[in-house]
Structures are given as structure tokens and as C-alpha cells.
Motif scaffolding. Sequence first.
Motif, short mmCIF file in Angstrom:
data_model
loop_
_atom_site.label_atom_id
_atom_site.label_comp_id
_atom_site.label_asym_id
_atom_site.label_seq_id
_atom_site.Cartn_x
_atom_site.Cartn_y
_atom_site.Cartn_z
N HIS A 45 0.87 -1.37 0.16
CA HIS A 45 -0.09 0.16 0.11
C HIS A 45 0.47 1.30 0.06
O HIS A 45 1.95 1.27 0.81
CB HIS A 45 -0.79 0.42 1.25
CG HIS A 45 -2.25 1.16 1.12
ND1 HIS A 45 -2.89 1.11 0.66
CD2 HIS A 45 -2.03 2.34 1.87
CE1 HIS A 45 -3.68 2.66 0.61
NE2 HIS A 45 -2.60 3.31 1.45
N ARG A 46 1.05 1.94 -1.31
CA ARG A 46 1.28 3.21 -1.11
C ARG A 46 0.59 4.72 -0.70
O ARG A 46 -0.57 4.42 -1.07
CB ARG A 46 1.81 3.64 -1.99
CG ARG A 46 2.89 4.85 -2.49
CD ARG A 46 3.38 4.72 -4.23
NE ARG A 46 2.13 4.46 -5.32
CZ ARG A 46 1.15 5.60 -4.96
NH1 ARG A 46 1.89 6.84 -4.85
NH2 ARG A 46 0.16 5.39 -6.63
N ARG A 48 -1.74 8.15 -0.38
CA ARG A 48 -1.03 9.42 -1.69
C ARG A 48 -0.43 10.91 -0.95
O ARG A 48 -0.71 10.86 0.76
CB ARG A 48 -2.92 9.52 -2.21
CG ARG A 48 -3.29 8.52 -2.47
CD ARG A 48 -4.55 8.58 -2.82
NE ARG A 48 -5.27 8.49 -1.75
CZ ARG A 48 -7.06 8.48 -1.17
NH1 ARG A 48 -7.50 8.52 -2.37
NH2 ARG A 48 -7.11 8.90 0.10
N LEU A 92 -29.05 33.85 -39.57
CA LEU A 92 -28.89 32.23 -39.07
C LEU A 92 -27.31 32.57 -38.11
O LEU A 92 -27.50 31.68 -37.71
CB LEU A 92 -27.85 32.29 -40.51
CG LEU A 92 -29.29 31.27 -41.51
CD1 LEU A 92 -28.83 31.47 -42.69
CD2 LEU A 92 -30.02 30.16 -40.96
N ASN A 93 -26.60 33.34 -38.29
CA ASN A 93 -25.95 33.31 -37.11
C ASN A 93 -26.76 33.91 -35.84
O ASN A 93 -25.67 33.31 -34.37
CB ASN A 93 -25.03 34.97 -37.31
CG ASN A 93 -24.13 34.93 -38.25
OD1 ASN A 93 -23.71 33.55 -38.87
ND2 ASN A 93 -24.18 35.89 -38.93
N ARG A 96 -26.05 30.11 -34.49
CA ARG A 96 -24.89 30.08 -33.68
C ARG A 96 -24.71 30.08 -32.51
O ARG A 96 -23.85 28.86 -31.86
CB ARG A 96 -24.16 30.62 -34.82
CG ARG A 96 -22.78 29.86 -34.50
CD ARG A 96 -21.89 30.23 -36.40
NE ARG A 96 -20.15 29.61 -35.74
CZ ARG A 96 -19.76 29.85 -36.51
NH1 ARG A 96 -19.54 30.68 -37.72
NH2 ARG A 96 -18.32 29.25 -36.18
N ILE A 115 -16.04 15.83 -13.23
CA ILE A 115 -14.70 15.58 -12.64
C ILE A 115 -14.61 15.89 -11.30
O ILE A 115 -13.19 15.80 -10.61
CB ILE A 115 -13.60 16.62 -14.17
CG1 ILE A 115 -13.80 15.94 -15.07
CG2 ILE A 115 -12.25 17.16 -13.38
CD1 ILE A 115 -13.11 17.94 -16.20
N VAL A 118 -14.67 12.55 -9.85
CA VAL A 118 -13.76 11.81 -10.27
C VAL A 118 -12.61 11.78 -8.35
O VAL A 118 -12.56 11.79 -8.77
CB VAL A 118 -13.20 11.78 -11.36
CG1 VAL A 118 -12.26 10.05 -11.21
CG2 VAL A 118 -14.41 11.37 -12.27
N HIS A 119 -12.49 13.48 -9.11
CA HIS A 119 -11.43 13.96 -8.29
C HIS A 119 -11.47 13.13 -6.79
O HIS A 119 -10.70 13.17 -6.50
CB HIS A 119 -10.99 15.17 -8.41
CG HIS A 119 -9.49 15.50 -8.75
ND1 HIS A 119 -8.71 15.00 -8.48
CD2 HIS A 119 -9.46 16.95 -7.63
CE1 HIS A 119 -7.54 16.18 -7.63
NE2 HIS A 119 -7.88 16.58 -6.99
N LYS A 122 -10.79 10.08 -6.49
CA LYS A 122 -9.58 9.55 -6.01
C LYS A 122 -8.33 10.16 -5.28
O LYS A 122 -7.64 9.80 -4.23
CB LYS A 122 -9.01 9.71 -7.31
CG LYS A 122 -9.01 9.12 -9.00
CD LYS A 122 -8.51 9.75 -10.03
CE LYS A 122 -7.01 9.80 -9.70
NZ LYS A 122 -6.76 9.80 -11.29
N ALA A 123 -8.52 11.67 -5.02
CA ALA A 123 -7.53 12.45 -4.01
C ALA A 123 -8.05 11.75 -2.39
O ALA A 123 -7.20 12.23 -1.83
CB ALA A 123 -7.85 13.24 -4.39
N ASP A 127 -8.48 5.07 0.77
CA ASP A 127 -7.92 4.69 0.04
C ASP A 127 -7.31 3.19 0.24
O ASP A 127 -6.63 2.72 -0.26
CB ASP A 127 -7.13 5.65 -0.28
CG ASP A 127 -5.94 5.17 -1.52
OD1 ASP A 127 -6.46 4.42 -2.27
OD2 ASP A 127 -4.38 5.33 -1.16
N GLU A 129 -7.20 -0.91 0.24
CA GLU A 129 -7.86 -1.57 -0.70
C GLU A 129 -8.95 -2.91 0.01
O GLU A 129 -8.26 -3.34 1.36
CB GLU A 129 -6.80 -2.66 -1.54
CG GLU A 129 -5.74 -1.62 -2.27
CD GLU A 129 -5.12 -0.79 -1.12
OE1 GLU A 129 -4.48 -1.07 -0.24
OE2 GLU A 129 -4.12 -0.39 -2.24
N LEU A 306 -18.64 8.78 -62.98
CA LEU A 306 -18.29 7.81 -61.84
C LEU A 306 -19.48 8.24 -60.87
O LEU A 306 -19.78 8.98 -61.00
CB LEU A 306 -17.18 8.96 -61.55
CG LEU A 306 -16.45 9.11 -60.24
CD1 LEU A 306 -15.55 7.48 -59.98
CD2 LEU A 306 -15.84 10.07 -59.44
#
Lengths: 362, 271
Positions: A45-46, A48, A92-93, A96, A115, A118-119, A122-123, A127, A129, A306
Motif C-alpha cells: 500500500h502506497r 497518497r 442564421l448567425n 450559431r 471531473i 472523480v477527483h 481519487k484524491a 483509500d 484496498e 463516376l
Amino acid sequence: MAQDGNSGTELAAADSSDHGHGTELAVGTAVVATDAVPNPGFPPHRPRVTDLDPKKEKRAERTVYTLFYLSAAGSIWAIAAYMMFPIEPENLNSVRANNLFIGLGLALALLALGIGAVHWGKALMHDQEGIDMRHPTRGSESTRDRAVEVFAEANEESGFGRRSLIRNSLIGALIAFPLPAVVLFRGLAPEGPEANPVRLLEHTMWKKGDRLARDPSGVPIKAVDVTIGSVFHVIPEELANLGHSEGYLEEKAKAIVLLMRLKPEDLVEDEDKKDWSYDGIVAYSKVCTHVGCPVALYEQQTHHLLCPCHQSQFDVTNHCAVIFGPAARPLPQLPIAVDDEGYLVAQSDFLEPVGPSFWERH
Amino acid sequence: MFRTHTRSPRQSRNTGRRSPLATTALIAVGLLFTGGAYAAFSTTTASAETSHAASAGTVEEGKKLFQANCASCHGLALQGTDDGPSLIGVGSASVDFQVGTGRMPLQAQGPQAPVKPVQFTDEQVRALAEYVATTGPGPSIPDESLLQADGDAANGAELFRVNCAMCHNVAGAGGALTEGKYAPALTGVEPVHIYEAMVTGPQNMPVFNDANLSPEDKRDIITALKFTQENSTVGGHALGSLGPVAEGLFIWIFGLGAIVALTVWITARSN
């Protein structure tokens, strides 16, 4: 024999060494080869950086909640953008700008949310196992016996096995149930002798005396209009009068024709098709015989046609024979002539079905 | 010369290894020198031609230019040779298109004459066109009034889709033909050259004479082309308007690339 003996001892040695890992062999079963790769277990185990350094942990926490705030800001920005950049008619613009700024807001909202989550995981989240063992899925012997019993009882109580008339009529009813779907879906196909799909595919709306007309205006074409090197995109004159509710597109998809004028001496014509062209003017179906794309890329010097979809090439000088690509047949030729007023007319319908192959095509 | 040549390696050996940048610098200097010399050379020839053309504008001048620049392939009497077609009756529109876009004089025999810098001044092109037009009737350079891109863009766009889009792409971005030939992009092409191409059918392009597409139809097509080029695309960046291949390639590389990168980040251990 000696070798056999040797290998026997080797295996026995392997077995005995394997014993240490806990594998047990029942007497009389085949020898099971030991797994060459022993379970390496977890890597050490490492911890963080966020576990070791409280400053780093604080920073990760800040990042995560900043991302969530950003996500909220993105959502609010998307609402603001919807109001600030409305779609204005005739501009039309504005479409857009509307798409762009709402999209940027929504993208920020979703990406920052994802994000950030997930961060966080993870952080910052726990942690260590760990192993979740699988549960055995097989039921106990008594449960299994009881299940069989239940079926037997149900059969006995309902009389499913005994009352064969009821059972068989039930099976018959279940077989009959999907049949209406077959009939209903068949009803979606063209019906009646006029609408035989094979006949529809075999014939187009071209008939004797139909004038060749420009696509899309429907203005008929005179032979003198077609100068050498010209190409005309052609529909039957009558098609232009057809409304979209009367099958305009269905008829056009089959009847489109490409009209070209070559030098008469460049044409190599079969004896029986000599009168299908007029003074170097030839008309061919524009529907590719491969999968039905419009073949209209005409090279006026090489006289090659063609198909842009799969690069089939047809030689216009030689009855549109296939010279390259996946098409299997030449493009069907429309026999043409000139009427009293000098307009180009069809001699008849195409003499073979246009377009790609179908099951009943002969 | 010889001495310096033999001495230089010894010097460099004295100072240790040559810097790896030295080779790059040497190549850069060489390229700059060659390119500069070439640019200077081509400017001098161009300016020489300009001064030569100052008094051009007559059929006689056009004939001289033709004999000097075109006759080796097209024949002294425009009758054509094995290397080039006859120009009798091609009309001034054809010359103005071919020479005015730089396609002629041809740089090399090949499947197709590419667009390149125009080799003649406007006066010289006009003189050549006038001379070729005297040898037989043919389409002439269109009137200015048809080239203002002020026609019916809707009609022009429909005609473009029926007659032109299969080769030139529905947005006029060009497309491939057989055996190395191609339909060039129509972006940035002068209206006069678009008109002349339709009426003369250069190279493998078919002819769209006035009976097929009337002068007003041609004006409308030019209008539609200019309209699409001058109005920004609603759906964002057009990626060259090359169609599904370009768009698919973009999303495969950048869209899937981003997904792969995100996946790697999600599954990687935090440090």
C-alpha cells in the motif's frame, strides 16, 4: 519405463509442494496441473500525497468544491445564455451564437460535475484496498428439492399434465397470438396488382413519346440545345407536374436520367442498339446498378461516369459498361428519338430494371 | 579554399563536439539563400513580362503572345498537336478562364492542369483571348452585369445541387474524380471564372451552355456560391466542408481521444 517413473515422481513432488497452497486432490481424479503463476497478492500500500500532507488534502478539497461551484455556474450561464442569445428569425448567425453559448454552459456544468466527482473519489475518499468475496449462487439441497416439489405440486393441482385438451388449446392460442402482427406488417407493403413491388421496381414512368425535360424546371430539351460535351440532368416532362403527395420523389428516384452528347464517332454501339441514340446524344439511367446512388460525375474528355459513393466507373462510349468498381451491370440506356418539333423524346421505358439488384430481378 | 576546408574540422575538434544546432542553422541559411535567390529571380522575370506587356491589347499582340507561349502545344494555326487540343472556336471565355486562372500555360502534362500563379497580365490575357476569338465563333467573356452575385440565391442553390454538387461538393469544396483528376474547390474563385467554366467546360468538366443553364441561371448559381461563402456556417466549424469523412475523422481522433484520455485518468492511481 524409467521415464514414466521419473515423470511420476516429478508430478508427485509437484503435488506435495502444491499442498502448501491448500489444493486438495480427491482420490481417483485426474492430476490437476498447478497454476504456474502464484497469486501475487496486493502490491504494498502506497499512501497518497493527500494522506500524508494535510496541505495537499486541503488543496484537493478546495479543487473539488471549486469544480462543483463551477458546475453550478455553468448551469446558470446556460440559462442566461438562452435569454441573452435568442434565436432571431431571418438571422442564421443568431442560431450559431445560441447553440454555442448554451452548449458551452452545459458542457461546463457536466464536465465540472464529473471531473469533481472523480477527483474527490481519487484524491480524498478512503483509500484502503479490500476484497469483496463472491457469494455462492447455488441454493442448498433442501431449497432445490423444494423447488422441484413446487413444480410437481403445481402440475398436480392445475391438472396441466392430466387435462391434455386444455394444455394443447393453450399452446395453440399462444402460437396464434403473434399471427396478427405478421398480417399487419404485411399490410405496410404495397398492395394490389398495380402495386406489385417487383413491377414497381421493374418499371419507371418513362413511356413512348415522353419528352426529356430539365431537372427540376421540367422545360423540355431540344436536340439542338445539347452541344458536344454538354450534360443535362433529365426528368420526364410529366414528372414536373406531379405533386409531392402524388409520388413525385418515388417516381423521380427511378426515372432520373443523364443526357450527354459525344462526337458520334466516339460512340461504340451494338448493332441492335444503334437507333437508341440520336446524333451522338445518349441517355442513361442516373441510378447506380450497385446500390442506387446517383451516378452523375461525367468527365467530358474521358467519357467516364463516376459514382461518388463507391467509385464505380462506367464507360459512356461503350453502353456504360463497368470499367471499375463494385457495380455489376452497365447503366440501363434510355432509347431516345426526336419528335416533329425537334424535342428529344423517349422511345419507350428502360428495357431492363434500373438501379441495384433485387431478389426477383431476372 | 582547400586549406580552410581542412582546417575547420580540426578547429571544431579543438573546441569539442559541434553543437547539434549548427547543422540546423547551416541548413536554414542554405534554404534561405536558395529561396531568396529564386524569389528574386522570379520577380525579375515577372517584372520583365509586365514591361513587355505595357502596350498589349490588340489582336496582333495576342497573336505574338500566342506564338511565343502557346503554339508549341496548340499549333501555330491553333490546329492542335499531340500535346494540346485545337483552339479553333473555343472562344475568348475559354482563354480568359484557362490563362486567367493560371491553368495555362500548362506546367506539365498530367491528368489535370492545376491552378497556379497567373503568368500574364490582364492586358496580355485579354489580347490572347481576342486573338483566339478571331479564329472562330465561341463563347465570349460574360457581361459584368451577370457577375454581381445579385441574383436569386435559392434558385441558384437548387441548380447547383442538381448540376454541380455531385462533383464540386454541395458546399463547393471540391472533390475527387477518376485517375488523379478532381473537381476543384469553388471557394474564392472569381465570378467571371465560374461563369466561363460553366459555359466552356474546361478539361473534364461538361459544358453547361445557355440552352441548359440560361445566363440568369448562371448568375443565380454564382449568387448562391457567394452567399454560402460569405455567410458563416450555423452549425459551427465546417471542417473544410469535406463531408462525413473529415467530420468522422475529427470525432474519431479528438472525440474518442478525449474519452480515452479521461478513462486513463479515471482509472490511474492518484499519487
